[in-house]
Motif scaffolding. Structure first.
Motif, PDB file in Angstrom:
ATOM      1  N   ILE A  62      -1.871  -4.628  -7.656  1.00 19.70           N
ATOM      2  CA  ILE A  62      -1.920  -3.197  -7.369  1.00 19.70           C
ATOM      3  C   ILE A  62      -2.853  -2.990  -6.178  1.00 19.70           C
ATOM      4  O   ILE A  62      -4.048  -3.286  -6.258  1.00 19.70           O
ATOM      5  CB  ILE A  62      -2.437  -2.389  -8.572  1.00 19.70           C
ATOM      6  N   ALA A  63      -2.310  -2.520  -5.061  1.00 19.07           N
ATOM      7  CA  ALA A  63      -3.100  -2.281  -3.852  1.00 19.07           C
ATOM      8  C   ALA A  63      -3.653  -0.864  -3.882  1.00 19.07           C
ATOM      9  O   ALA A  63      -2.898   0.104  -3.985  1.00 19.07           O
ATOM     10  CB  ALA A  63      -2.232  -2.483  -2.616  1.00 19.07           C
ATOM     11  N   GLU A  64      -4.966  -0.748  -3.772  1.00 19.43           N
ATOM     12  CA  GLU A  64      -5.633   0.549  -3.922  1.00 19.43           C
ATOM     13  C   GLU A  64      -5.834   1.292  -2.596  1.00 19.43           C
ATOM     14  O   GLU A  64      -6.403   2.370  -2.581  1.00 19.43           O
ATOM     15  CB  GLU A  64      -6.984   0.372  -4.617  1.00 19.43           C
ATOM     16  N   ASP A  65      -5.398   0.699  -1.479  1.00 18.22           N
ATOM     17  CA  ASP A  65      -5.403   1.431  -0.215  1.00 18.22           C
ATOM     18  C   ASP A  65      -4.337   0.836   0.701  1.00 18.22           C
ATOM     19  O   ASP A  65      -3.788  -0.244   0.430  1.00 18.22           O
ATOM     20  CB  ASP A  65      -6.786   1.449   0.450  1.00 18.22           C
ATOM     21  N   GLY A  66      -4.034   1.536   1.778  1.00 16.08           N
ATOM     22  CA  GLY A  66      -2.949   1.124   2.655  1.00 16.08           C
ATOM     23  C   GLY A  66      -3.216  -0.173   3.391  1.00 16.08           C
ATOM     24  O   GLY A  66      -2.308  -0.981   3.601  1.00 16.08           O
ATOM     25  N   ASP A  67      -4.473  -0.417   3.798  1.00 15.87           N
ATOM     26  CA  ASP A  67      -4.790  -1.632   4.544  1.00 15.87           C
ATOM     27  C   ASP A  67      -4.545  -2.880   3.713  1.00 15.87           C
ATOM     28  O   ASP A  67      -3.931  -3.847   4.177  1.00 15.87           O
ATOM     29  CB  ASP A  67      -6.251  -1.593   5.010  1.00 15.87           C
ATOM     30  N   VAL A  68      -5.028  -2.874   2.483  1.00 12.52           N
ATOM     31  CA  VAL A  68      -4.854  -4.070   1.655  1.00 12.52           C
ATOM     32  C   VAL A  68      -3.398  -4.238   1.249  1.00 12.52           C
ATOM     33  O   VAL A  68      -2.909  -5.366   1.101  1.00 12.52           O
ATOM     34  CB  VAL A  68      -5.790  -4.028   0.418  1.00 12.52           C
ATOM     35  N   PHE A  69      -2.676  -3.139   1.107  1.00 15.87           N
ATOM     36  CA  PHE A  69      -1.245  -3.232   0.790  1.00 15.87           C
ATOM     37  C   PHE A  69      -0.502  -3.983   1.900  1.00 15.87           C
ATOM     38  O   PHE A  69       0.309  -4.866   1.635  1.00 15.87           O
ATOM     39  CB  PHE A  69      -0.657  -1.834   0.607  1.00 15.87           C
ATOM     40  N   ARG A  70      -0.797  -3.639   3.165  1.00 12.01           N
ATOM     41  CA  ARG A  70      -0.126  -4.301   4.278  1.00 12.01           C
ATOM     42  C   ARG A  70      -0.497  -5.785   4.354  1.00 12.01           C
ATOM     43  O   ARG A  70       0.347  -6.633   4.657  1.00 12.01           O
ATOM     44  CB  ARG A  70      -0.467  -3.578   5.584  1.00 12.01           C
ATOM     45  N   LYS A  71      -1.755  -6.105   4.088  1.00 10.79           N
ATOM     46  CA  LYS A  71      -2.179  -7.508   4.119  1.00 10.79           C
ATOM     47  C   LYS A  71      -1.500  -8.328   3.027  1.00 10.79           C
ATOM     48  O   LYS A  71      -1.057  -9.455   3.259  1.00 10.79           O
ATOM     49  CB  LYS A  71      -3.698  -7.595   3.971  1.00 10.79           C
ATOM     50  N   ILE A  72      -1.417  -7.758   1.825  1.00  9.95           N
ATOM     51  CA  ILE A  72      -0.775  -8.486   0.718  1.00  9.95           C
ATOM     52  C   ILE A  72       0.704  -8.679   1.012  1.00  9.95           C
ATOM     53  O   ILE A  72       1.261  -9.764   0.784  1.00  9.95           O
ATOM     54  CB  ILE A  72      -0.975  -7.728  -0.605  1.00  9.95           C
ATOM     55  N   MET A  73       1.348  -7.638   1.533  1.00 10.13           N
ATOM     56  CA  MET A  73       2.770  -7.756   1.846  1.00 10.13           C
ATOM     57  C   MET A  73       3.013  -8.810   2.923  1.00 10.13           C
ATOM     58  O   MET A  73       4.025  -9.513   2.903  1.00 10.13           O
ATOM     59  CB  MET A  73       3.319  -6.400   2.294  1.00 10.13           C
ATOM     60  N   ALA A  74       2.094  -8.921   3.870  1.00  5.39           N
ATOM     61  CA  ALA A  74       2.257  -9.887   4.948  1.00  5.39           C
ATOM     62  C   ALA A  74       2.017 -11.312   4.487  1.00  5.39           C
ATOM     63  O   ALA A  74       2.623 -12.251   5.009  1.00  5.39           O
ATOM     64  CB  ALA A  74       1.311  -9.550   6.101  1.00  5.39           C
ATOM     65  N   ASN A  75       1.146 -11.501   3.499  1.00  6.02           N
ATOM     66  CA  ASN A  75       0.728 -12.849   3.119  1.00  6.02           C
ATOM     67  C   ASN A  75       1.230 -13.323   1.764  1.00  6.02           C
ATOM     68  O   ASN A  75       1.424 -14.524   1.565  1.00  6.02           O
ATOM     69  CB  ASN A  75      -0.805 -12.930   3.108  1.00  6.02           C
ATOM     70  N   TYR A  76       1.428 -12.392   0.807  1.00  4.22           N
ATOM     71  CA  TYR A  76       1.648 -12.820  -0.574  1.00  4.22           C
ATOM     72  C   TYR A  76       2.872 -12.203  -1.243  1.00  4.22           C
ATOM     73  O   TYR A  76       3.106 -12.465  -2.426  1.00  4.22           O
ATOM     74  CB  TYR A  76       0.420 -12.482  -1.436  1.00  4.22           C
ATOM     75  N   ALA A  77       3.641 -11.395  -0.531  1.00  2.43           N
ATOM     76  CA  ALA A  77       4.755 -10.690  -1.158  1.00  2.43           C
ATOM     77  C   ALA A  77       5.813 -11.643  -1.716  1.00  2.43           C
ATOM     78  O   ALA A  77       6.565 -11.274  -2.615  1.00  2.43           O
ATOM     79  CB  ALA A  77       5.400  -9.725  -0.161  1.00  2.43           C
ATOM     80  N   GLU A  78       5.886 -12.856  -1.177  1.00  2.00           N
ATOM     81  CA  GLU A  78       6.858 -13.824  -1.676  1.00  2.00           C
ATOM     82  C   GLU A  78       6.409 -14.479  -2.977  1.00  2.00           C
ATOM     83  O   GLU A  78       7.204 -15.113  -3.657  1.00  2.00           O
ATOM     84  CB  GLU A  78       7.095 -14.906  -0.627  1.00  2.00           C
ATOM     85  N   TYR A  79       5.142 -14.321  -3.318  1.00  3.25           N
ATOM     86  CA  TYR A  79       4.601 -15.016  -4.476  1.00  3.25           C
ATOM     87  C   TYR A  79       4.138 -14.074  -5.578  1.00  3.25           C
ATOM     88  O   TYR A  79       3.813 -14.525  -6.678  1.00  3.25           O
ATOM     89  CB  TYR A  79       3.403 -15.890  -4.055  1.00  3.25           C
ATOM     90  N   ALA A  80       4.068 -12.783  -5.298  1.00  6.50           N
ATOM     91  CA  ALA A  80       3.592 -11.819  -6.286  1.00  6.50           C
ATOM     92  C   ALA A  80       4.348 -10.510  -6.132  1.00  6.50           C
ATOM     93  O   ALA A  80       4.839 -10.187  -5.054  1.00  6.50           O
ATOM     94  CB  ALA A  80       2.090 -11.578  -6.116  1.00  6.50           C
ATOM     95  N   TYR A  81       4.451  -9.779  -7.225  1.00  4.49           N
ATOM     96  CA  TYR A  81       5.038  -8.446  -7.196  1.00  4.49           C
ATOM     97  C   TYR A  81       3.936  -7.470  -6.801  1.00  4.49           C
ATOM     98  O   TYR A  81       2.847  -7.480  -7.381  1.00  4.49           O
ATOM     99  CB  TYR A  81       5.600  -8.099  -8.577  1.00  4.49           C
ATOM    100  N   VAL A  82       4.176  -6.635  -5.789  1.00  3.13           N
ATOM    101  CA  VAL A  82       3.140  -5.789  -5.212  1.00  3.13           C
ATOM    102  C   VAL A  82       3.502  -4.318  -5.397  1.00  3.13           C
ATOM    103  O   VAL A  82       4.637  -3.912  -5.128  1.00  3.13           O
ATOM    104  CB  VAL A  82       2.953  -6.083  -3.710  1.00  3.13           C
ATOM    105  N   GLU A  83       2.535  -3.532  -5.848  1.00  3.75           N
ATOM    106  CA  GLU A  83       2.699  -2.091  -5.982  1.00  3.75           C
ATOM    107  C   GLU A  83       1.605  -1.380  -5.193  1.00  3.75           C
ATOM    108  O   GLU A  83       0.470  -1.866  -5.110  1.00  3.75           O
ATOM    109  CB  GLU A  83       2.620  -1.646  -7.448  1.00  3.75           C
ATOM    110  N   ARG A  84       1.953  -0.235  -4.649  1.00  3.12           N
ATOM    111  CA  ARG A  84       0.968   0.595  -3.945  1.00  3.12           C
ATOM    112  C   ARG A  84       0.465   1.656  -4.899  1.00  3.12           C
ATOM    113  O   ARG A  84       1.235   2.449  -5.449  1.00  3.12           O
ATOM    114  CB  ARG A  84       1.613   1.233  -2.714  1.00  3.12           C
ATOM    115  N   SER A  85      -0.835   1.692  -5.130  1.00  2.00           N
ATOM    116  CA  SER A  85      -1.433   2.678  -6.015  1.00  2.00           C
ATOM    117  C   SER A  85      -1.339   4.075  -5.413  1.00  2.00           C
ATOM    118  O   SER A  85      -1.211   4.239  -4.200  1.00  2.00           O
ATOM    119  CB  SER A  85      -2.893   2.311  -6.276  1.00  2.00           C
TER     120      SER A  85
END
Length: 342
Positions: free
Chosen positions: A121-144
């Motif tokens: 769960i990404a709690e702000d926009g910056d970390v959401f973009r970083k996770i999507m760029a680096n880890y989206a293939e390995y984890a399910y990502v949601e934007r809080s």
């Protein structure tokens, strides 16, 4: 037949056909959306591929080696039964301030070889973009729904809001029949914690001391008692935003839920791990960097002192402002693959 009547009938037929087309398109889009959710989150039929195995598959593909699946080779989690993890999901929630702690958590986690789903769960926009760029293939990502960028000091509204939001996320998945292991991001996993979730319990919880439960590491079964307990916890915090831990402990005393305390030495808080002997530290499963007076930098330095910080991470001593460059993303993944093979 009157030409006007014929035109009118043709228009009616055309309109009906359009309605049918719209219904078919809507059903198709809905079906695709459901299938995407199934594929992304692996709730129904898609076999989960662990982050470790995906790293290995990428490394094999890049080096021209034979594919793991087609070669019939052993997967990285050959000693672990997939079935026991099918209904578990690890839930992590943090903002950009703690992205380096997530990188550190991930570095240790992939070495444990646990084939379990991960929800970030990404709690702000910056970390959401970083996770999507680096880890989206390995984890399910949601934007809080939150947008908290500052450091979450203890006894601040920012921390209380994230704690409250965390309960809502947990409830959503418990309601859908998914067992949740929630972990604060300032933890290091040294052994597989799932093997310690035994006994007739509804919940396994880390201890701050002999009598106080921590809310920073909790494994919860999806059942009616757990769901009702989490709902009550959320309702109290909604009525008055406050520190979630005292409320959690108070509600446990009057609840029918069956909590199991985790061994304090194996699932250590910061103060506990600090006093452990070398031999006791070797038996540690999870180390939680809890100290309510320590800021982010001080927590990181303490992990370094305990040799629990990944010194290979490029971002650990940087502010990581903005998205990482694409070449850095690829370098990070290839380095992780090389580390796993070694």
């Amino acid at each position: 037949m009157d030409i006007h009547k014929l035109v009118f009938i043709l228009l009616i037929v055309r309109l009906l056909l359009c309605c049918v087309d719209v219904a078919l398109i809507r059903d198709h889009v809905k079906a695709q959306s459901i299938e995407r959710r199934r594929s992304a989150y692996n709730i129904w039929t898609i076999h989960f591929v662990s982050p470790q195995l995906m790293y290995s598959m990428k490394n094999h593909s890049a080096s021209g080696k034979e594919d793991i699946y087609s070669s019939g080779g052993n997967s990285l989690h050959h000693n672990t039964s997939q079935h026991e993890f099918d209904n578990w999901t690890i839930l992590l929630t943090f903002n950009n301030e703690y992205f380096d702690f997530f990188q550190n958590w991930w570095w240790f986690f992939v070495r444990l070889d646990i084939p379990v789903k991960i929800l970030v769960i990404a709690e702000d926009g910056d970390v959401f973009r970083k996770i999507m760029a680096n880890y989206a293939e390995y984890a399910y990502v949601e934007r809080s729904d939150l947008d908290i960028e500052e450091e979450m000091y203890f006894d601040t509204d920012a921390r209380r809001k994230i704690a409250f939001s965390r309960i809502s996320h947990i409830l959503k998945y418990l309601e859908n029949g998914i067992n949740i292991l929630y972990s604060d991001i300032d933890t290091v996993w040294l052994k597989n914690p799932f093997t310690y979730f035994t006994g007739s319990c509804d919940m396994w919880v880390q201890m701050e001391d002999e009598t106080i439960y921590s809310t920073g590491f909790m494994a919860m079964l999806s059942n009616k008692k757990t769901f009702n307990f989490m709902q009550r916890w959320r309702q109290v915090l909604k009525y008055k935003l406050q520190d979630d831990r005292p409320v959690f402990n108070a509600l446990l005393k009057y609840s029918h839920i069956r909590p199991c305390p985790l061994d304090e030495n194996k699932f250590s808080s910061g103060p506990t791990y600090k006093r452990l002997t070398t031999s006791e530290r070797e038996k540690a499963v999870v180390v939680h960097n809890t100290n309510f007076e320590l800021a982010h930098v001080m927590k990181r330095e303490r992990f370094k002192q305990w040799n629990l910080w990944n010194n290979e991470s490029k971002a650990q001593d940087e502010d990581m402002e903005g998205l990482p460059r694409e070449e850095n993303v690829n370098d990070t993944r290839s380095e992780a693959a090389e580390n796993l093979e070694s």
